[in-house]
Design an enzyme around this catalytic site. Sequence first.
Site, PDB file in Angstrom:
ATOM      1  N   HIS A  69      40.710  20.899  -9.195  1.00 38.57           N
ATOM      2  CA  HIS A  69      41.732  20.016  -8.652  1.00 38.57           C
ATOM      3  C   HIS A  69      41.918  18.753  -9.482  1.00 38.57           C
ATOM      4  CE1 HIS A  69      38.715  17.149  -7.081  1.00 38.57           C
ATOM      5  NE2 HIS A  69      37.983  18.231  -6.837  1.00 38.57           N
ATOM      6  N   ASP A  70      43.176  18.358  -9.607  1.00 37.53           N
ATOM      7  CA  ASP A  70      43.568  17.090 -10.232  1.00 37.53           C
ATOM      8  C   ASP A  70      43.318  17.028 -11.730  1.00 37.53           C
ATOM      9  OD1 ASP A  70      44.323  15.558  -7.696  1.00 37.53           O
ATOM     10  OD2 ASP A  70      42.235  16.088  -7.261  1.00 37.53           O
ATOM     11  N   GLY A 105      36.726  18.687 -11.281  1.00 36.95           N
ATOM     12  CA  GLY A 105      37.839  17.906 -10.787  1.00 36.95           C
ATOM     13  C   GLY A 105      38.131  16.673 -11.616  1.00 36.95           C
TER      14      GLY A 105
END
Length: 260
Positions: free
Chosen positions: A122-123, A140
């Site tokens: 994520h991200d 992440g």
Amino acid sequence: MPEAAVHPSATVDPDARLHETVEVGPGCLIGPGVEIGPRVRLGAHVVIEQNTSIGEDCRILHGAVLGSDPQDLKYAGETTRLEIGPRTTIREYCTMNRGTLETGVTRVGSDCLFMAGTHIAHDCQVGNHVILANVAMAGGHVTIGDWAILGALVGVHQFVRIGEHAFIGGASKIAQDVPPYVLADGNPCSARGINTVGLRRRGVSKESIDGLRRAFRSLYRNRELNLGQALTALEAQEDLASEVLNLIGFIRASERGIVS
């Protein structure tokens, strides 16, 4: 109006938007909020869970899972996205998660290659022309610059930055930032030199490469100065190549420190 070529065993949510030239293989699952651009080809059993955009001419192979929920305990079902640029190839069983509320989106650039079993968490913000070899994984909020290459089994700690044109050897553990143009390897990882082969292939001038090699020696091989002093001394030099200035700026901006 022509429709995409969707195998009868595939499932496509009514809210998904597929260009008429898209090819969807057997057993695929395409969820809501998915947008797939022209000439994208999906192999068998690809899952694109939700809220994902895929640029033109991408190729996604068997068993890849894209746009799934972030693996973050703070995530509570908020609407976030995954964006994949044009002409990127995603090989078998690759996984890419959507973002969290912190940034809202995981981004992957154009003309990238993600080999089998790779993972983008994520991200993450991944540039263009990036290559991840088999089972390389980015935690992440990792940032990967253009033209960077990660060897097989590389593990990148969350929030690490990897500079453009960096090359990381296989099975390396990356817990600190890797500056641009640097060749790094090992567990723990250390900087070995400048990625001269990659830079020559990208058309970087001999003068710039020589400047980077001198800068690397000043920053990493000078036992009389610490890193901060070496940066200051390097900045005082005249007519530095743009690549050297980029290297200095990257190190100055590092919050985790750089590989030693």
